[in-house]
Design a protein around this motif. Structure first.
Motif, PDB file in Angstrom:
ATOM      1  N   HIS A 258       0.847  -1.201   0.000  1.00 57.35           N
ATOM      2  CA  HIS A 258       0.000   0.000   0.000  1.00 57.35           C
ATOM      3  C   HIS A 258       0.877   1.243   0.000  1.00 57.35           C
ATOM      4  O   HIS A 258       2.067   1.188   0.281  1.00 57.35           O
ATOM      5  CB  HIS A 258      -0.973  -0.008   1.183  1.00 57.35           C
TER       6      HIS A 258
ATOM      7  N   HIS B 176       1.757   3.827   1.775  1.00 54.16           N
ATOM      8  CA  HIS B 176       2.266   4.622   2.887  1.00 54.16           C
ATOM      9  C   HIS B 176       3.779   4.628   2.741  1.00 54.16           C
ATOM     10  O   HIS B 176       4.364   3.666   2.232  1.00 54.16           O
ATOM     11  CB  HIS B 176       1.854   4.021   4.242  1.00 54.16           C
TER      12      HIS B 176
ATOM     13  N   ASP C 218       6.274   4.159   4.622  1.00 56.98           N
ATOM     14  CA  ASP C 218       7.108   3.087   5.201  1.00 56.98           C
ATOM     15  C   ASP C 218       7.056   1.809   4.362  1.00 56.98           C
ATOM     16  O   ASP C 218       7.700   0.811   4.705  1.00 56.98           O
ATOM     17  CB  ASP C 218       6.723   2.814   6.667  1.00 56.98           C
ATOM     18  N   HIS C 219       6.302   1.847   3.248  1.00 60.83           N
ATOM     19  CA  HIS C 219       6.250   0.700   2.322  1.00 60.83           C
ATOM     20  C   HIS C 219       6.684   1.100   0.902  1.00 60.83           C
ATOM     21  O   HIS C 219       6.809   0.238   0.040  1.00 60.83           O
ATOM     22  CB  HIS C 219       4.835   0.107   2.284  1.00 60.83           C
TER      23      HIS C 219
ATOM     24  N   HIS D 229      -6.839  -1.711   6.132  1.00 60.82           N
ATOM     25  CA  HIS D 229      -5.914  -0.703   6.659  1.00 60.82           C
ATOM     26  C   HIS D 229      -6.215   0.673   6.072  1.00 60.82           C
ATOM     27  O   HIS D 229      -6.196   1.676   6.762  1.00 60.82           O
ATOM     28  CB  HIS D 229      -4.489  -1.141   6.309  1.00 60.82           C
TER      29      HIS D 229
ATOM     30  N   ASP E 207      -0.191  -4.078   5.970  1.00 60.56           N
ATOM     31  CA  ASP E 207      -0.771  -3.440   7.152  1.00 60.56           C
ATOM     32  C   ASP E 207      -2.263  -3.752   7.192  1.00 60.56           C
ATOM     33  O   ASP E 207      -2.912  -3.862   6.152  1.00 60.56           O
ATOM     34  CB  ASP E 207      -0.566  -1.926   7.107  1.00 60.56           C
TER      35      ASP E 207
HETATM   36 ZN    ZN Z   1       0.309   1.692   6.393  1.00 61.21          ZN
END
Ligand code: ZN
Ligand code: ZN
Length: 243
Positions: free
Chosen positions: A60, A62, A64-65, A138, A159
């Motif tokens: 996804h 975000h 941090d990914h 998420h 997530d």
């Molecule tokens: Zn996330």
């Protein structure tokens, strides 16, 4: 099949833990699951380059990914021109942002780089691995991936929903026994919420990944409570799992 955790942290990097990124190796093929950190130096540390990567699966959008996608696409555009990974984007709109950024950092995104939008269901089958995507709650367009290879089945949860995440999402994906490994996030809820779905359908190995300090105590409690029935571990950067 071998997994190497390039990054096991959640939204915020922690000491010696980068954001989400996993290298998956099956026979002589390599894949990346999420690129929350720049995977290029980590590949090079292992004697690999982006040319070795067959596909990238992003769960996804975000940071941090995804924050490592720009440097990866950038260097594939001007240096590793033979790299031919199929890059799965949960939201194809990411491509415009990527094009804009890489236009500034080098001569622009290489036209031959391949991107595809993630859709639920069977997503990828190259004869070595088979990847099925399932939406999580998420956020809009967030996915978990089930990877099947060499007769093994591995779930990457991505997530999940906060609050009752493992019950709302994990329990929906894992409806039968026989998972060889579940790589499960724990940044958004108390880890002991995994107890119920784990008891119902125990995987052969359970790996807590993407955990935050906030829930670390609950992760340790979960590990204690499921042992010795379910072998389990807490991911750290550099961890290798051979299946
Ligand atoms: Zn996330
Ligand atoms: Zn995350």
């Amino acid at each position: 099949m071998k997994l190497t955790f390039f990054g096991s942290s959640h939204g915020v990097p922690e000491p010696n833990r980068r954001c989400s990124c996993i290298l998956l190796e099956v026979s002589d093929k390599k894949y990346l699951i999420d690129v929350g950190t720049d995977p290029v130096p980590l590949l090079i540390d292992k004697g690999l380059t982006p040319c070795d990567v067959s596909a990238v699966f992003i769960t996804h959008v975000h940071g941090d990914h995804t924050n490592g996608l720009v440097p990866f696409a950038d260097i594939c555009s001007w240096r590793f021109k033979d790299a031919d990974p199929l890059i799965f984007l949960p939201e194809i709109e990411m491509l415009d942002a990527l094009k804009g950024w890489v236009k500034l950092t080098c001569e622009g995104l290489r036209e031959t780089l391949r991107f595809k939008e993630v859709k639920e269901g069977l997503l990828y089958d190259d004869g070595t691995i088979r990847v099925t995507a399932a939406a999580t709650q998420h956020r809009d367009r967030a996915y978990a991936y089930l990877i099947e290879a060499e007769g093994k089945r591995v779930l990457f949860t991505g997530d999940m929903r906060g609050g009752d995440g493992p019950i709302a999402d994990y329990a929906r994906f894992v409806t039968e026994d026989g998972l060889d490994l579940a790589v499960a996030e724990c940044a958004h809820f108390d880890a002991t919420l995994y107890l119920e779905p784990l008891k119902k359908h125990p995987p052969k190995l359970f790996c807590i990944n993407h955990y935050s300090r906030r829930w670390l105590e609950s992760c340790c409690k979960l590990l204690k409570e499921i042992a010795p029935d379910i072998p389990a571990l807490l991911a750290t950067d550099g961890l290798e799992i051979n299946l």
